[in-house]
Design an enzyme around this catalytic site. Structure first.
Site, PDB file in Angstrom:
ATOM      1  N   CYS A 253      -3.807   5.158   5.478  1.00  0.00           N
ATOM      2  CA  CYS A 253      -4.449   6.152   6.333  1.00  0.00           C
ATOM      3  C   CYS A 253      -5.932   5.827   6.464  1.00  0.00           C
ATOM      4  CB  CYS A 253      -4.261   7.554   5.739  1.00  0.00           C
ATOM      5  SG  CYS A 253      -4.750   8.899   6.842  1.00  0.00           S
TER       6      CYS A 253
ATOM      7  N   GLU B 147       6.370   6.023   1.919  1.00  0.00           N
ATOM      8  CA  GLU B 147       7.178   7.024   1.233  1.00  0.00           C
ATOM      9  C   GLU B 147       7.654   8.079   2.225  1.00  0.00           C
ATOM     10  OE1 GLU B 147       5.812   6.906  -3.374  1.00  0.00           O
ATOM     11  OE2 GLU B 147       4.628   8.242  -2.083  1.00  0.00           O
TER      12      GLU B 147
ATOM     13  N   CYS C 298      -9.407  11.910   3.672  1.00  0.00           N
ATOM     14  CA  CYS C 298      -9.570  13.309   3.273  1.00  0.00           C
ATOM     15  C   CYS C 298      -9.697  13.348   1.753  1.00  0.00           C
ATOM     16  CB  CYS C 298      -8.387  14.146   3.736  1.00  0.00           C
ATOM     17  SG  CYS C 298      -8.225  14.207   5.537  1.00  0.00           S
TER      18      CYS C 298
ATOM     19  N   CYS D 169      -6.731  14.294  -0.663  1.00  0.00           N
ATOM     20  CA  CYS D 169      -5.414  13.715  -0.366  1.00  0.00           C
ATOM     21  C   CYS D 169      -5.261  12.347  -1.016  1.00  0.00           C
ATOM     22  CB  CYS D 169      -5.241  13.607   1.148  1.00  0.00           C
ATOM     23  SG  CYS D 169      -3.646  12.921   1.655  1.00  0.00           S
TER      24      CYS D 169
ATOM     25  N   CYS E 287      10.257  14.753   5.586  1.00  0.00           N
ATOM     26  CA  CYS E 287       8.842  14.485   5.820  1.00  0.00           C
ATOM     27  C   CYS E 287       8.679  12.990   6.060  1.00  0.00           C
ATOM     28  CB  CYS E 287       8.032  14.940   4.611  1.00  0.00           C
ATOM     29  SG  CYS E 287       6.249  14.705   4.786  1.00  0.00           S
TER      30      CYS E 287
ATOM     31  N   CYS F  19       2.939  17.735  -1.124  1.00  0.00           N
ATOM     32  CA  CYS F  19       1.968  17.568  -0.051  1.00  0.00           C
ATOM     33  C   CYS F  19       0.683  16.933  -0.578  1.00  0.00           C
ATOM     34  CB  CYS F  19       1.665  18.927   0.563  1.00  0.00           C
ATOM     35  SG  CYS F  19       0.496  18.881   1.916  1.00  0.00           S
TER      36      CYS F  19
END
Length: 402
Positions: free
Chosen positions: A141, A121, A145, A148, A134, A381
């Site tokens: 990933c 994305e 975290c 997230c 962005c 975010c």
């Protein structure tokens, strides 16, 4: 209410790349080497043709060799027979009520064309004084975290330099940001005083950029080249969760702005929120920040701090944040937590965020509270995630045997 655009797939969706290698992502020297190495042109002609291609690819954004009018027709045919200029397919394009756009881009593995495609994305955020793209650096990933959404998707693979640049090129195409391009008729795409829709790049999408350092470096050096995309290095920000060994090289070799996903002022809490802290704790991370090449008041480090209700938002933590950053030219971005399905955190109340910001401001640090953008389309975010998942070793071996 967000708007999901039904794209004309005949123009927006690209066919799967052929076995021909892509030229997207190559530097001028890399273009010359590819042209000579594939015997498209002679070594004597390589540098000149590479400069022509560079301009067509990164300044004019062409995707068809036939449009390269200053290249001789026989050379154009050889180029078309040997290489491709493919950009990612657009799976979906969504437009938020606040104008934020989110694309789900699909890529095929350039080294293994039999592998299933992967998706990332990419988000465009228009503002009155800038237009920020962005960009993602990985599919999934590894950092996990806890706040997230992207971290809940396992790493599939790194993106190539060409795939990182492909996000920028495709976004510029969709926004009419190339010479002669037409912009979508929803207004507000060009910041006042600017001729471009995309003025800023942030490596804050899916993935940890410094775990894909070489490809990110190559892509950002091309994006910032003055005779190419010409995006100022002061308008490119790379965000890392704290891969300490690559922080100094980022400043020395790429020379872009640095952002640190901090989110906690104690190692015990940061170990939970940002588990990479177990490998490189706060002391090592902040020392690397103090030594960041070119650090000055005009080139501050941005520290990102997500505000989690009752977790990291007390007055004491605000004061400790100020103490930790003493001597580091810095700006602190306070980010209200953006909820996602299954998350275990809540957003700090506005009054608590304002109190936290007030303490940091009075200590002499700018601490803007980031306005959530694109929440209605999960473009804010920490909300990015695609459906690509890691294949088992058995699945990969079976596909590669095809």
């Amino acid at each position: 209410m967000s708007i999901a655009l039904n794209l004309d797939h005949s123009t927006a969706i690209r066919p799967a790349p052929a076995a021909r290698p892509s030229l997207i992502g190559l530097s001028k020297a890399g273009l010359a080497e590819a042209l000579v190495g594939h015997e498209v042109v002679s070594e004597k002609e390589g540098r000149m043709r590479a400069s022509q291609l560079w301009n067509w690819l990164y300044v004019n954004g062409v995707t068809d060799f036939d449009r390269m009018t200053n290249v001789a027709k026989p050379v154009r045919q050889k180029l078309a027979d040997t290489f491709n200029l493919d950009r990612p397919e657009i799976v979906t394009e969504q437009v938020s009520v606040d104008g934020t756009r989110k694309w789900l881009f699909r890529f095929r593995d350039p080294q293994n064309p039999h592998m299933p495609p992967v998706e990332v994305e990419t988000v465009y955020i228009p503002e009155s004084d800038r237009g920020t793209l962005c960009v993602s650096s990985q599919v999934g990933c590894t950092l996990t975290c806890s706040f997230c959404h992207t971290g809940t998707q396992k790493l599939v693979r790194n993106l190539t330099a060409g795939e990182i640049l492909g996000q920028i090129l495709m976004a510029r195409e969709r926004l009419g940001d190339f010479p002669g391009g037409s912009r979508p008729d929803d207004g507000g795409l060009v910041p006042s005083g600017e001729t471009r829709a995309i003025t800023n790049i942030v490596m804050m999408g899916m993935g940890e950029p410094l775990y894909n350092y070489d490809n990110v470096k190559q892509a950002l050096l091309i994006a910032s080249a003055g005779d190419g995309m010409s995006i100022s290095k002061r308008r490119i920000t790379l965000s890392t969760s704290g891969v300490v060994p690559y922080i100094e090289p980022t400043g020395r070799e790429i020379d872009v702005m640095l952002a640190i996903s901090l989110h906690a002022v104690r190692d015990d809490l940061r170990d939970v929120l940002v588990p990479i802290n177990k490998k490189w704790p706060l002391k090592e991370l902040l020392e690397a920040c103090r030594n960041y090449p070119g650090l000055s008041n005009a080139r501050r480090i941005t520290f990102e701090y997500v505000m989690l209700d009752g977790i990291n938002d007390s007055d004491a933590e605000a004061k400790e944040l100020v103490r930790l950053l003493a001597g580091i030219p810095a700006k602190i971005n306070l980010i209200p937590f953006n909820p996602w399905p299954g998350s275990n955190y809540g957003t700090s109340p506005s009054s608590r965020i304002e109190r936290f910001a007030d303490i940091v401001n009075k200590a002499g640090y700018a601490s803007p509270v980031r306005t959530p953008r694109g929440r209605d389309i999960f473009a804010a975010c920490g909300q990015l995630k695609s459906e690509s998942e890691r294949l088992t070793k058995k699945d990969r071996e079976a596909l590669l045997a095809l």
